[in-house]
Scaffold this motif. Structure first.
Motif, PDB file in Angstrom:
ATOM      1  N   UNK A 193      26.353  30.979 116.763  1.00  0.00           N
ATOM      2  CA  UNK A 193      26.325  32.307 117.370  1.00  0.00           C
ATOM      3  C   UNK A 193      25.232  33.189 116.769  1.00  0.00           C
ATOM      4  N   UNK A 194      24.711  32.811 115.612  1.00  0.00           N
ATOM      5  CA  UNK A 194      23.634  33.610 115.023  1.00  0.00           C
ATOM      6  C   UNK A 194      22.459  32.782 114.512  1.00  0.00           C
ATOM      7  N   UNK A 195      22.577  31.461 114.527  1.00  0.00           N
ATOM      8  CA  UNK A 195      21.509  30.597 114.050  1.00  0.00           C
ATOM      9  C   UNK A 195      21.047  29.663 115.158  1.00  0.00           C
ATOM     10  N   UNK A 196      19.746  29.384 115.194  1.00  0.00           N
ATOM     11  CA  UNK A 196      19.177  28.429 116.132  1.00  0.00           C
ATOM     12  C   UNK A 196      19.390  27.031 115.537  1.00  0.00           C
ATOM     13  N   UNK A 197      20.298  26.259 116.135  1.00  0.00           N
ATOM     14  CA  UNK A 197      20.630  24.980 115.496  1.00  0.00           C
ATOM     15  C   UNK A 197      19.460  24.013 115.512  1.00  0.00           C
ATOM     16  N   UNK A 198      18.603  24.084 116.520  1.00  0.00           N
ATOM     17  CA  UNK A 198      17.432  23.204 116.539  1.00  0.00           C
ATOM     18  C   UNK A 198      16.491  23.523 115.381  1.00  0.00           C
ATOM     19  N   UNK A 199      16.244  24.807 115.151  1.00  0.00           N
ATOM     20  CA  UNK A 199      15.376  25.206 114.045  1.00  0.00           C
ATOM     21  C   UNK A 199      15.979  24.805 112.703  1.00  0.00           C
ATOM     22  N   UNK A 200      17.303  24.961 112.570  1.00  0.00           N
ATOM     23  CA  UNK A 200      17.957  24.596 111.312  1.00  0.00           C
ATOM     24  C   UNK A 200      17.908  23.085 111.083  1.00  0.00           C
ATOM     25  N   UNK A 201      18.067  22.293 112.144  1.00  0.00           N
ATOM     26  CA  UNK A 201      17.965  20.837 112.008  1.00  0.00           C
ATOM     27  C   UNK A 201      16.564  20.459 111.517  1.00  0.00           C
ATOM     28  N   UNK A 202      15.553  21.084 112.099  1.00  0.00           N
ATOM     29  CA  UNK A 202      14.172  20.804 111.676  1.00  0.00           C
ATOM     30  C   UNK A 202      13.979  21.150 110.209  1.00  0.00           C
ATOM     31  N   UNK A 203      14.549  22.291 109.805  1.00  0.00           N
ATOM     32  CA  UNK A 203      14.445  22.724 108.408  1.00  0.00           C
ATOM     33  C   UNK A 203      15.182  21.758 107.477  1.00  0.00           C
ATOM     34  N   UNK A 204      16.396  21.398 107.831  1.00  0.00           N
ATOM     35  CA  UNK A 204      17.219  20.541 106.977  1.00  0.00           C
ATOM     36  C   UNK A 204      16.600  19.158 106.816  1.00  0.00           C
ATOM     37  N   UNK A 205      16.007  18.637 107.895  1.00  0.00           N
ATOM     38  CA  UNK A 205      15.446  17.274 107.863  1.00  0.00           C
ATOM     39  C   UNK A 205      13.980  17.240 107.462  1.00  0.00           C
ATOM     40  N   UNK A 206      13.404  18.407 107.151  1.00  0.00           N
ATOM     41  CA  UNK A 206      11.987  18.430 106.810  1.00  0.00           C
ATOM     42  C   UNK A 206      11.102  18.001 107.964  1.00  0.00           C
ATOM     43  N   UNK A 207      11.559  18.275 109.176  1.00  0.00           N
ATOM     44  CA  UNK A 207      10.783  17.952 110.357  1.00  0.00           C
ATOM     45  C   UNK A 207      10.972  16.542 110.873  1.00  0.00           C
ATOM     46  N   UNK A 208      11.735  15.716 110.188  1.00  0.00           N
ATOM     47  CA  UNK A 208      11.924  14.325 110.622  1.00  0.00           C
ATOM     48  C   UNK A 208      12.879  14.202 111.798  1.00  0.00           C
ATOM     49  N   UNK A 209      13.747  15.173 111.944  1.00  0.00           N
ATOM     50  CA  UNK A 209      14.756  15.210 113.006  1.00  0.00           C
ATOM     51  C   UNK A 209      15.764  14.058 112.838  1.00  0.00           C
ATOM     52  N   UNK A 210      16.537  13.744 113.885  1.00  0.00           N
ATOM     53  CA  UNK A 210      17.749  12.948 113.710  1.00  0.00           C
ATOM     54  C   UNK A 210      17.756  11.659 114.531  1.00  0.00           C
ATOM     55  N   UNK A 211      18.483  10.657 114.042  1.00  0.00           N
ATOM     56  CA  UNK A 211      18.632   9.437 114.844  1.00  0.00           C
ATOM     57  C   UNK A 211      19.684   9.560 115.933  1.00  0.00           C
ATOM     58  N   UNK A 212      20.601  10.531 115.802  1.00  0.00           N
ATOM     59  CA  UNK A 212      21.685  10.666 116.769  1.00  0.00           C
ATOM     60  C   UNK A 212      22.224  12.092 116.775  1.00  0.00           C
ATOM     61  N   UNK A 213      22.622  12.542 117.965  1.00  0.00           N
ATOM     62  CA  UNK A 213      23.359  13.798 118.134  1.00  0.00           C
ATOM     63  C   UNK A 213      24.628  13.473 118.915  1.00  0.00           C
TER      64      UNK A 213
END
Length: 325
Positions: A193-213
């Motif tokens: 409700x207050x955070x952009x989850x896509x931006x946070x995923x990029x931040x958390x993974x260091x830009x590598x993103x994810x194998x699965x959602x």
């Protein structure tokens, strides 16, 4: 005497009526189960509203229950009267004090699993099992995203994924739900409700993103979830809490990195009895080990199922909810 919640027409929670109906007799291959507890799941809302079509109206909704076998029909050998059993499978009909169901859809409960635990975990827990172990087998060291991480399936998935050695990112709707998810293995709760989850995923993974959602939300999260995936990543859509995903150009999957997309169901993954039993046993195993704790956070009388649906649709529930006959 037997009572049940039935819908005579599709609609809101008020469409559910507390009706007296005959107690059925089990036919060949069937068992009569007297419920001790019934599970509440979002798929129940889909049948109530008409998003999923029941065979006919009026009908008893509900997919999950636990109780005692009272009688069996001709040819039944997998269960017997007096057995403690649970199920989470079609056909609908769980919102009743007693019902008949095909005996090969029932699994026997270990003595140390309560009826409430079973009713709270069979559908959600076996869903978590096939998602994490079969749809996309999660491996140690991987980072995954689970939407609705504080919900019934979400809390089980967070715990089970941690048990498998994964790092878990989860979206939640409030700070209180963030703390709940964190307490159940979610390493990085994101308050959507207050955070952009896509931006946070990029931040958390260091830009590598994810194998699965893993996405049970649907319309609101689908496109941004695709952008959380690394090339060759898998998008697993297993629910539509915010509405169905609209049709889209499959070329988008190519443009975003040769992505995979699947829309699995528990019914398919447990269609064979051996798969149903194996899934249930895997669930019982992690629960009995303490790796997955089943949280029954809401209880409603069965006759008040409409109130349970209102709470579920308003996202006021956490963990699992059971209806008590």
């Amino acid at each position: 005497m037997n009572h049940a919640i039935r819908i005579h027409e599709h609609g809101g929670p008020e469409a559910m009526k507390w009706d007296e109906i005959p107690t059925p007799s089990p036919g060949p291959g069937e068992a009569l189960v007297r419920h001790a507890a019934i599970g509440l799941n979002y798929i129940d809302v889909y049948f109530r509203t008409g998003l999923y079509k029941p065979p006919s109206l009026p009908c008893v909704i509900g997919m999950e229950g636990a109780g005692t076998v009272e009688a069996v029909g001709e040819g039944v050998t997998v269960v017997a009267p007096g057995d403690r059993v649970a199920y989470a499978t079609a056909p609908i009909g769980a919102y009743a004090e007693a019902r008949t169901i095909k005996a090969d859809r029932l699994v026997k409960l270990p003595a140390d699993i309560s009826f409430e635990q079973a009713a709270a975990m069979m559908l959600q827990g076996m869903t978590a099992e096939y998602l994490l172990r079969r749809t996309f087998p999660v491996k140690p060291g991987q980072t995954i995203l689970v939407h609705a991480a504080a919900g019934g399936v979400g809390l089980i998935m967070c715990q089970w994924a941690k048990h498998l050695g994964a790092t878990v990112i989860g979206t939640v709707g409030s700070d209180a739900k963030a703390e709940l998810a964190r307490a159940h293995g979610c390493d990085h709760p994101i308050v959507y409700t207050r955070e952009d989850f896509q931006a946070r995923v990029k931040e958390i993974t260091g830009g590598k993103m994810l194998p699965v959602v893993y996405d049970s939300v649907g319309r609101e999260t689908f496109m941004k979830s695709l952008d959380c995936l690394a090339p060759l990543g898998m998008m697993v859509v297993f629910g539509n809490a915010s509405g169905a995903v609209p049709p889209f150009d499959v070329g988008i999957l190519a443009a975003k990195g040769s992505l995979f997309l699947t829309r699995p169901t528990l019914a398919t993954y447990t269609a064979k009895r051996e798969d149903l039993v194996a899934s249930a046993e895997a669930l019982f195993d992690v629960v009995r080990k303490g790796a997955v704790k089943i949280e029954v956070n809401q209880r409603f009388p069965l006759k008040d199922a409409a109130d349970a649906h209102r709470a579920l649709e308003a996202r006021q529930t956490t963990g699992s909810t059971v209806l008590l006959p």
